[in-house]
Design an enzyme around this catalytic site. Structure first.
Site, PDB file in Angstrom:
ATOM      1  N   GLY A   8       0.786  -1.239   0.000  1.00 51.15           N
ATOM      2  CA  GLY A   8       0.000   0.000   0.000  1.00 51.15           C
ATOM      3  C   GLY A   8       0.815   1.284   0.000  1.00 51.15           C
ATOM      4  N   THR A  36      10.222  -1.353   0.033  1.00 52.05           N
ATOM      5  CA  THR A  36      11.366  -1.535  -0.866  1.00 52.05           C
ATOM      6  C   THR A  36      11.674  -0.169  -1.473  1.00 52.05           C
ATOM      7  OG1 THR A  36      10.007  -1.883  -2.827  1.00 52.05           O
ATOM      8  CG2 THR A  36      10.495  -3.830  -1.476  1.00 52.05           C
ATOM      9  N   THR A 123      -1.893  -8.417 -13.769  1.00 51.27           N
ATOM     10  CA  THR A 123      -1.578  -7.493 -14.870  1.00 51.27           C
ATOM     11  C   THR A 123      -1.963  -8.071 -16.225  1.00 51.27           C
ATOM     12  OG1 THR A 123       0.323  -6.603 -16.090  1.00 51.27           O
ATOM     13  CG2 THR A 123       0.782  -8.452 -14.675  1.00 51.27           C
ATOM     14  N   ASP A 124      -2.199  -7.193 -17.197  1.00 51.70           N
ATOM     15  CA  ASP A 124      -2.465  -7.658 -18.572  1.00 51.70           C
ATOM     16  C   ASP A 124      -1.237  -8.342 -19.180  1.00 51.70           C
ATOM     17  OD1 ASP A 124      -0.851  -5.403 -18.957  1.00 51.70           O
ATOM     18  OD2 ASP A 124      -2.162  -4.448 -20.433  1.00 51.70           O
ATOM     19  N   GLU A 125      -0.060  -8.116 -18.568  1.00 49.30           N
ATOM     20  CA  GLU A 125       1.173  -8.687 -19.139  1.00 49.30           C
ATOM     21  C   GLU A 125       1.194 -10.215 -19.076  1.00 49.30           C
ATOM     22  OE1 GLU A 125       4.870  -6.719 -18.433  1.00 49.30           O
ATOM     23  OE2 GLU A 125       3.895  -4.846 -17.893  1.00 49.30           O
ATOM     24  N   TYR A 148       9.141 -10.901 -14.850  1.00 52.40           N
ATOM     25  CA  TYR A 148       8.074 -10.213 -14.101  1.00 52.40           C
ATOM     26  C   TYR A 148       6.711 -10.820 -14.433  1.00 52.40           C
ATOM     27  CZ  TYR A 148       4.366  -6.757 -13.334  1.00 52.40           C
ATOM     28  OH  TYR A 148       3.181  -6.156 -12.994  1.00 52.40           O
ATOM     29  N   LYS A 152       4.031 -13.110 -12.177  1.00 56.78           N
ATOM     30  CA  LYS A 152       2.632 -12.726 -11.916  1.00 56.78           C
ATOM     31  C   LYS A 152       1.677 -13.817 -12.406  1.00 56.78           C
ATOM     32  CE  LYS A 152       1.389  -9.187 -10.501  1.00 56.78           C
ATOM     33  NZ  LYS A 152       1.203  -8.703  -9.096  1.00 56.78           N
ATOM     34  N   LYS A 187       9.296   4.176 -14.347  1.00 55.65           N
ATOM     35  CA  LYS A 187       8.289   3.705 -15.296  1.00 55.65           C
ATOM     36  C   LYS A 187       8.140   4.715 -16.450  1.00 55.65           C
ATOM     37  CE  LYS A 187       7.301   0.021 -12.854  1.00 55.65           C
ATOM     38  NZ  LYS A 187       6.408  -0.107 -11.755  1.00 55.65           N
ATOM     39  N   ARG A 271      14.381  -3.498 -25.371  1.00 62.66           N
ATOM     40  CA  ARG A 271      14.418  -4.400 -24.210  1.00 62.66           C
ATOM     41  C   ARG A 271      14.303  -5.846 -24.707  1.00 62.66           C
ATOM     42  NH1 ARG A 271       9.041  -3.446 -20.969  1.00 62.66           N
ATOM     43  NH2 ARG A 271      10.213  -2.113 -19.578  1.00 62.66           N
ATOM     44  N   PRO A 272      15.096  -6.792 -24.144  1.00 55.65           N
ATOM     45  CA  PRO A 272      14.934  -8.190 -24.572  1.00 55.65           C
ATOM     46  C   PRO A 272      13.528  -8.699 -24.245  1.00 55.65           C
ATOM     47  CG  PRO A 272      16.779  -7.946 -23.010  1.00 55.65           C
ATOM     48  CD  PRO A 272      16.110  -6.619 -23.108  1.00 55.65           C
ATOM     49  N   HIS A 274      10.751  -7.797 -25.454  1.00 54.05           N
ATOM     50  CA  HIS A 274       9.804  -6.677 -25.335  1.00 54.05           C
ATOM     51  C   HIS A 274       8.473  -6.988 -26.031  1.00 54.05           C
ATOM     52  CE1 HIS A 274       9.528  -1.978 -25.428  1.00 54.05           C
ATOM     53  NE2 HIS A 274       8.661  -2.539 -24.599  1.00 54.05           N
TER      54      HIS A 274
END
Ligand SMILES: NC(=O)c1ccc[n+]([C@@H]2O[C@H](COP(=O)([O-])OP(=O)(O)OC[C@H]3O[C@@H](n4cnc5c(N)ncnc54)[C@H](O)[C@@H]3O)[C@@H](O)[C@H]2O)c1
Length: 331
Positions: A8, A36, A123-125, A148, A152, A187, A271-272, A274
């Site tokens: 949060g 973090t 995430t949509d990823e 990442y 997820k 980001k 980006r690799p 990507h």
């Protein structure tokens, strides 16, 4: 309702806490965050003394403290994650620990401590790249590309298994790229806005034509709130911005709002792995009453203005951990 929000102090989680406290007076929120590099209690300054809000600094991988703190709470909404794709390429291990093992820990706490509901912020990823003009629904196959998104996706499968095996009440929310105030300046949008303000180059990956679907953070919070109150147990809900744009379009828009030259755009090596394009359908969450309120035009302008007017928030970040990280990996 008594809600545990993990992660949060980050970008979306902090907006969600403020959204819920305003929208539902009387609700209680416990924020569990490890703080973090991405966690920032300044994001919660305006509500820190609210008697309905409390904070515990803890890692979601440490079960004991969390178990003791959450006694009497009804629901866990899990935002806590390592969330930056570039970092996952350089240092994947912590992504597995937090995003997969941390999720497992929270599920176990729900199962053994009788927490009534668990919501996983995904995430949509996880669907991977939509290269051929397709739009993914909640039924589409998982096809992640980065450590990442793979972490997820793994967490999502674990959450679904707790629904099937233990009959736990769960939901998964998969949203597209969020943007808005208080997003960590590594980001895409906050990096480009803050670099442009400082007359620094805007490092655009590849040919700049990767497509992202942009969702204003408050619309995402409203979507998660809709799922919290109206989501059918066991179901996944996509939240889309329905605003797919090439990255170069966003870069040029930012420069236009700030009155800066397009010469600040600098194309850099891609980006690799990507993903070329993300595209998800949000028809399912619309059926339970959610509607997006902020257009990309309005949201982006508001976001640019926020970074322009809140330099003290991001200048500190950009000269601290952020700078150390970028010097190690990109110089
Ligand atoms: N930002 C986006 O565009 C986007 C889009 C879709 C989904 N998501 C998901 O939304 C969630 C929040 O994203 P965000 O952009 O706000 O991320 P963020 O990086 O800004 O915040 C993450 C927060 O989690 C905390 N955290 C990290 N590891 C932890 C741990 N082990 N224990 C406890 N706290 C920990 C950090 O301190 C930070 O406060 C993530 O799960 C992410 O995968 C983000």
């Amino acid at each position: 309702m008594k809600i545990v929000v993990t992660g949060g102090a980050g970008f979306i989680g902090s907006h969600f806490i403020k959204y819920i406290l305003k929208k539902h007076p009387g609700y209680k929120i416990l924020n569990v965050d490890k703080l973090t590099y991405a966690g920032n209690l300044e994001n919660l300054e305006e509500i820190k003394d609210n008697p309905d809000y409390s904070f515990v600094k803890e890692d979601i991988c440490n079960r004991k403290t969390i178990e003791n703190a959450i006694s009497g709470y009804d629901v866990i909404v899990n935002f806590a994650a390592e969330s930056h794709v570039d970092r996952s390429i350089n240092e994947p291990e912590v992504f597995l620990k937090t995003d997969v093992f941390g999720t497992f820990n929270l599920l176990e706490i729900c199962r053994t401590r009788g927490i009534k509901k668990y919501i996983q912020i995904s995430t949509d990823e996880v669907y991977g790249s939509a290269d051929y003009g397709e739009t993914f629904t909640e039924e589409s196959r998982l096809n992640p590309s980065s450590p990442y998104s793979a972490s997820k996706a793994a967490a999502d499968l674990l959450v679904l298994s707790y629904y099937k095996t233990y009959k736990m009440s769960i939901n998964i929310v998969r949203s597209s790229n969020n943007y808005g105030p208080n997003q960590y300046p590594e980001k895409f949008i906050p990096l480009f806005v803050t670099n442009a303000i400082e007359d620094k180059k805007l490092p655009l990956y590849g040919d700049g034509r990767n497509v992202r679907d942009w969702l204003f953070v408050m619309d995402n919070c409203a979507g998660i709130d809709t799922v919290l109150h109206k989501g059918v147990s066991g179901e996944i809900y996509n939240i889309a911005g329905e605003s797919e744009r090439e990255n170069i379009f966003i870069a040029k828009k930012i420069l236009k709002y700030l009155g800066k030259s397009e010469e600040l755009i600098q194309f850099v090596n891609d980006r690799p792995g990507h993903d070329r394009r993300y595209s998800i359908s949000c028809e399912k969450i619309k059926r339970i009453g959610w509607r997006q309120k902020t257009s990309l035009e309005d949201g982006l302008r508001l976001t640019v203005e926020w970074y322009r007017d809140n330099r003290q928030w991001w200048e500190k970040i950009k000269s601290g951990e952020f700078l150390k990280y970028y010097k190690t990996h990109y110089k």
